[in-house]
Design a protein around this motif. Structure first.
Motif, PDB file in Angstrom:
ATOM      1  N   ILE A 159      34.565   2.251-114.481  1.00  0.00           N
ATOM      2  CA  ILE A 159      35.583   1.448-115.166  1.00  0.00           C
ATOM      3  C   ILE A 159      35.161  -0.012-115.254  1.00  0.00           C
ATOM      4  O   ILE A 159      35.281  -0.643-116.300  1.00  0.00           O
ATOM      5  CB  ILE A 159      36.945   1.575-114.445  1.00  0.00           C
ATOM      6  N   LEU A 160      34.653  -0.563-114.138  1.00  0.00           N
ATOM      7  CA  LEU A 160      34.264  -1.968-114.096  1.00  0.00           C
ATOM      8  C   LEU A 160      32.874  -2.227-114.668  1.00  0.00           C
ATOM      9  O   LEU A 160      32.477  -3.373-114.828  1.00  0.00           O
ATOM     10  CB  LEU A 160      34.336  -2.498-112.659  1.00  0.00           C
ATOM     11  N   ARG A 161      32.143  -1.131-114.905  1.00  0.00           N
ATOM     12  CA  ARG A 161      30.760  -1.218-115.403  1.00  0.00           C
ATOM     13  C   ARG A 161      29.882  -2.041-114.462  1.00  0.00           C
ATOM     14  O   ARG A 161      29.199  -2.982-114.873  1.00  0.00           O
ATOM     15  CB  ARG A 161      30.723  -1.786-116.814  1.00  0.00           C
ATOM     16  N   ILE A 162      29.942  -1.662-113.192  1.00  0.00           N
ATOM     17  CA  ILE A 162      29.152  -2.315-112.157  1.00  0.00           C
ATOM     18  C   ILE A 162      28.446  -1.251-111.324  1.00  0.00           C
ATOM     19  O   ILE A 162      28.771  -0.071-111.401  1.00  0.00           O
ATOM     20  CB  ILE A 162      30.033  -3.201-111.237  1.00  0.00           C
ATOM     21  N   SER A 163      27.496  -1.688-110.505  1.00  0.00           N
ATOM     22  CA  SER A 163      26.782  -0.765-109.630  1.00  0.00           C
ATOM     23  C   SER A 163      27.552  -0.568-108.327  1.00  0.00           C
ATOM     24  O   SER A 163      28.483  -1.313-108.011  1.00  0.00           O
ATOM     25  CB  SER A 163      25.392  -1.320-109.308  1.00  0.00           C
ATOM     26  N   ARG A 164      27.151   0.420-107.546  1.00  0.00           N
ATOM     27  CA  ARG A 164      27.782   0.659-106.243  1.00  0.00           C
ATOM     28  C   ARG A 164      27.544  -0.536-105.322  1.00  0.00           C
ATOM     29  O   ARG A 164      28.404  -0.895-104.522  1.00  0.00           O
ATOM     30  CB  ARG A 164      27.213   1.924-105.593  1.00  0.00           C
ATOM     31  N   LYS A 165      26.370  -1.153-105.432  1.00  0.00           N
ATOM     32  CA  LYS A 165      26.049  -2.319-104.612  1.00  0.00           C
ATOM     33  C   LYS A 165      26.999  -3.476-104.935  1.00  0.00           C
ATOM     34  O   LYS A 165      27.497  -4.156-104.040  1.00  0.00           O
ATOM     35  CB  LYS A 165      24.598  -2.735-104.843  1.00  0.00           C
ATOM     36  N   THR A 166      27.289  -3.686-106.211  1.00  0.00           N
ATOM     37  CA  THR A 166      28.222  -4.734-106.618  1.00  0.00           C
ATOM     38  C   THR A 166      29.633  -4.400-106.152  1.00  0.00           C
ATOM     39  O   THR A 166      30.363  -5.281-105.688  1.00  0.00           O
ATOM     40  CB  THR A 166      28.192  -4.928-108.143  1.00  0.00           C
ATOM     41  N   LEU A 167      30.022  -3.140-106.231  1.00  0.00           N
ATOM     42  CA  LEU A 167      31.346  -2.734-105.750  1.00  0.00           C
ATOM     43  C   LEU A 167      31.478  -3.016-104.257  1.00  0.00           C
ATOM     44  O   LEU A 167      32.519  -3.486-103.793  1.00  0.00           O
ATOM     45  CB  LEU A 167      31.617  -1.257-106.042  1.00  0.00           C
ATOM     46  N   CYS A 168      30.430  -2.769-103.510  1.00  0.00           N
ATOM     47  CA  CYS A 168      30.432  -3.051-102.072  1.00  0.00           C
ATOM     48  C   CYS A 168      30.640  -4.555-101.843  1.00  0.00           C
ATOM     49  O   CYS A 168      31.419  -4.967-100.979  1.00  0.00           O
ATOM     50  CB  CYS A 168      29.138  -2.581-101.443  1.00  0.00           C
ATOM     51  N   SER A 169      29.984  -5.363-102.634  1.00  0.00           N
ATOM     52  CA  SER A 169      30.157  -6.814-102.545  1.00  0.00           C
ATOM     53  C   SER A 169      31.577  -7.220-102.911  1.00  0.00           C
ATOM     54  O   SER A 169      32.197  -8.052-102.235  1.00  0.00           O
ATOM     55  CB  SER A 169      29.151  -7.496-103.470  1.00  0.00           C
ATOM     56  N   TYR A 170      32.110  -6.629-103.977  1.00  0.00           N
ATOM     57  CA  TYR A 170      33.492  -6.894-104.388  1.00  0.00           C
ATOM     58  C   TYR A 170      34.465  -6.479-103.292  1.00  0.00           C
ATOM     59  O   TYR A 170      35.452  -7.154-103.049  1.00  0.00           O
ATOM     60  CB  TYR A 170      33.830  -6.118-105.665  1.00  0.00           C
ATOM     61  N   LYS A 171      34.182  -5.352-102.640  1.00  0.00           N
ATOM     62  CA  LYS A 171      35.068  -4.866-101.589  1.00  0.00           C
ATOM     63  C   LYS A 171      35.144  -5.879-100.454  1.00  0.00           C
ATOM     64  O   LYS A 171      36.217  -6.169 -99.936  1.00  0.00           O
ATOM     65  CB  LYS A 171      34.584  -3.519-101.068  1.00  0.00           C
ATOM     66  N   LYS A 172      34.018  -6.463-100.103  1.00  0.00           N
ATOM     67  CA  LYS A 172      34.003  -7.469 -99.039  1.00  0.00           C
ATOM     68  C   LYS A 172      34.727  -8.745 -99.464  1.00  0.00           C
ATOM     69  O   LYS A 172      35.388  -9.387 -98.662  1.00  0.00           O
ATOM     70  CB  LYS A 172      32.567  -7.807 -98.659  1.00  0.00           C
ATOM     71  N   LYS A 173      34.613  -9.083-100.743  1.00  0.00           N
ATOM     72  CA  LYS A 173      35.162 -10.348-101.227  1.00  0.00           C
ATOM     73  C   LYS A 173      36.610 -10.245-101.721  1.00  0.00           C
ATOM     74  O   LYS A 173      37.406 -11.149-101.505  1.00  0.00           O
ATOM     75  CB  LYS A 173      34.277 -10.861-102.363  1.00  0.00           C
ATOM     76  N   PHE A 174      36.962  -9.146-102.392  1.00  0.00           N
ATOM     77  CA  PHE A 174      38.239  -9.054-103.089  1.00  0.00           C
ATOM     78  C   PHE A 174      39.180  -7.957-102.594  1.00  0.00           C
ATOM     79  O   PHE A 174      40.294  -7.850-103.093  1.00  0.00           O
ATOM     80  CB  PHE A 174      38.018  -8.815-104.589  1.00  0.00           C
ATOM     81  N   ALA A 175      38.762  -7.124-101.657  1.00  0.00           N
ATOM     82  CA  ALA A 175      39.594  -5.975-101.292  1.00  0.00           C
ATOM     83  C   ALA A 175      40.508  -6.277-100.112  1.00  0.00           C
ATOM     84  O   ALA A 175      40.189  -7.078 -99.243  1.00  0.00           O
ATOM     85  CB  ALA A 175      38.722  -4.774-100.963  1.00  0.00           C
TER      86      ALA A 175
END
Length: 77
Positions: free
Chosen positions: A15-31
């Motif tokens: 949906i976000l058109r990102i990689s799993r690595k970026t999602l992991c970074s987002y999770k640390k920053k925005f979750a």
């Protein structure tokens, strides 16, 4: 993609058109781990086990809206 209340990390990446690595970074920053007042602009995730994390579908779309608020898309003609 199913219409369940929760999304897998792979579905969120699609949906976000990102990689799993970026999602992991987002999770640390925005979750946030639980729904709260501050969660409106955050990705709400639930850890079911050591390896299993699910994201609330609505929080993903709220996150997109919050991140794109005030921006316009430029279209080349």
């Amino acid at each position: 993609m199913s219409k369940s209340k929760y999304l897998t990390p792979d579905e969120v990446c699609e949906i976000l058109r990102i990689s799993r690595k970026t999602l992991c970074s987002y999770k640390k920053k925005f979750a946030v781990d639980n729904k709260s007042d501050a969660a409106e602009k955050k990705l709400v995730c639930h850890r079911l086990s050591y390896k299993t994390v699910l994201y609330e579908r609505q929080s993903v779309f709220n996150f997109i809206r919050a991140r794109t608020a005030g921006t316009t898309l430029r279209v080349s003609v």
